[in-house]
Write an enzyme that holds these catalytic residues in place. Structure first.
Site, PDB file in Angstrom:
ATOM      1  N   ASP A  71      49.837  40.391  43.299  1.00  0.00           N
ATOM      2  CA  ASP A  71      50.104  41.800  42.985  1.00  0.00           C
ATOM      3  C   ASP A  71      48.831  42.489  42.515  1.00  0.00           C
ATOM      4  O   ASP A  71      47.874  41.842  42.079  1.00  0.00           O
ATOM      5  CB  ASP A  71      51.219  41.929  41.938  1.00  0.00           C
ATOM      6  CG  ASP A  71      50.848  41.307  40.602  1.00  0.00           C
ATOM      7  OD1 ASP A  71      50.224  40.223  40.601  1.00  0.00           O
ATOM      8  OD2 ASP A  71      51.157  41.907  39.563  1.00  0.00           O
ATOM      9  N   GLU A 124      51.624  39.422  37.925  1.00  0.00           N
ATOM     10  CA  GLU A 124      50.605  39.149  36.904  1.00  0.00           C
ATOM     11  C   GLU A 124      50.164  40.428  36.212  1.00  0.00           C
ATOM     12  O   GLU A 124      49.790  40.414  35.040  1.00  0.00           O
ATOM     13  CB  GLU A 124      49.394  38.460  37.543  1.00  0.00           C
ATOM     14  CG  GLU A 124      48.424  37.844  36.549  1.00  0.00           C
ATOM     15  CD  GLU A 124      47.322  38.768  36.068  1.00  0.00           C
ATOM     16  OE1 GLU A 124      46.580  38.377  35.149  1.00  0.00           O
ATOM     17  OE2 GLU A 124      47.182  39.898  36.588  1.00  0.00           O
TER      18      GLU A 124
END
Lengths: 353, 54
Positions: A71, A124
């Site tokens: 991400d 994350e």
């Protein structure tokens, strides 16, 4: 330093992954693309229940986990290659390191003594790191490398943890000319007491560097009065060095905040590996063999290393090409030569494990 | 095989190590990198820097 010719397939792997937007909670198309790319390189792949991309290669008893994240933060940057650099959101943080993992593991496949599992973790960049927390429930591997950028010639040994919280104080409205403190004044008094307390704790802990210092950041604040109620609120984040017990700190925060209230939004301990980690020698040898002068780094921020590190307690470092100063900026880009160097270095490391 | 600490000049016998391993000078305590194993040589360990990124 040696000259590097980064393989076209490895450049295409990174370019394709950067081209697919993958904001936290919207990673699925990128996860599926990464799985297809890994499968084409001989990995056994699946998407786990949390949405992480998982690919394994090799069949040795030694288990190496390469944990990257897929991400990114928001902010579209047109994807392009200019002057040997690939521009795009996530090029550095952290699709460059993640693709380094895939390319290095597949390049090493024929000479691996270990089983290597690459994880493209979700979430994350958002509170809670759900992808890494899911992976942390696995049995501890023999070795783990986290994928974040420090540069192809650097081995990152640790990250600070975090303690995030909201502070709020409320009281009945009062005339501003009357006695007593407003809610806003009480909030400022709490902030001042907090920074004084942290200065005292840092001195008592012998903190002499940024990494060993507990550092507060005031992220948001608000004070107002609706005619009936006077209130103030702050959002505060503390960066915590390894060894600081967040639970003890929380109880002290509640004492300092009274009569205000604390609502803790996230806690993560810091983590640091020793320089004597068995992962360090193969990295130093490979960096020197590539013509580099190795560096150790300690990060003042936080990464998934702080999620899996305290749980697994296995030999663990963070590695990845790219300049971390470009994380989250409109200037995000990665040098393709550095990407190629990092692939070769990690390939050599994996072959040595 | 004896090695010499580049920081304090102390000499001691070093064995059973691998290239790239970080060892500590028994005299001055500085961290050292094993640069070669045959013959054994050591140099100051890589510097430890800080940055604010992820």
């Amino acid at each position: 330093m040696d000259t590097v010719s980064t393989l076209p397939d490895d450049i295409e792997l990174l370019r394709r992954l950067v081209e697919i937007p993958s904001l936290s909670d919207g990673e699925r198309p990128a996860v599926e693309a990464l799985c297809r790319k890994m499968e084409a390189r001989g990995f056994r792949v699946h998407v786990d229940d949390t949405g992480n991309a998982i690919g394994s290669i090799g069949s040795g008893k030694t288990h190496v986990v390469l944990l990257g994240h897929i991400d990114t933060v928001p902010g579209q940057i047109p994807v392009r290659i200019e002057n040997g650099e690939l521009w795009g959101r996530g090029a550095v943080d952290a699709k460059g390191p993640l693709c380094t993992f895939v390319a290095a593991a597949s390049a090493a496949a024929a000479r691996l003594s270990a089983t290597v599992t690459v994880v493209g973790a979700v979430g994350e960049e958002r509170l809670g790191s759900p992808g890494a927390k899911s992976v942390a429930r696995w049995d501890a591997p023999d070795f783990c490398v986290i994928g974040e950028p420090s540069g192809w010639d650097a081995v990152c040994l640790g990250y600070r943890g975090t303690l995030g919280f909201h502070y709020q104080v409320r009281q009945p409205s009062r005339h501003s000319a009357g006695p007593g403190e407003s809610a806003g004044e009480q909030a400022i008094a709490f902030w001042n007491a907090l920074t004084t307390e942290l200065d005292t704790m840092n001195a008592a802990n012998g903190a002499t560097t940024g990494f060993t210092t507990i550092a507060p950041a005031l992220r948001e604040m608000h004070a107002g009065n609706n005619g009936l109620q006077d209130e103030a609120a702050m959002s505060i984040g503390l960066r915590l060095p390894p060894g600081i017990d967040p639970r003890r700190l929380q109880s002290r925060l509640h004492e300092l905040a009274a009569p205000g209230e604390i609502d803790v939004t996230g806690v993560q301990e810091g983590f640091r590996s020793p320089k004597q980690s068995p992962l360090v020698p193969p990295f130093l040898r490979a960096i020197r063999a590539a013509g580099g002068t190795p560096r150790f780094t300690l990060k003042l921020g936080t990464s998934d290393m702080t999620i899996v590190g305290p749980v697994w307690n296995c030999p663990m470092v963070t590695y990845g090409p790219g300049d971390a100063a470009l994380d989250h900026t409109p200037e995000e880009r990665i040098g393709l030569d550095d990407y190629g160097r990092a692939i070769r270095i990690l390939r050599d490391v994996l072959e040595a494990l | 095989m004896n090695v010499t600490c580049p920081e304090c000049g102390a000499e001691w016998e070093l064995s059973g190590v691998e290239q790239g391993e970080i060892v500590t000078c028994p005299d001055c305590g500085v961290d050292l990198e094993v640069l070669t194993t045959n013959p054994a040589t050591v140099g100051l360990a890589p510097e430890e820097g800080e940055d604010w990124g992820e």
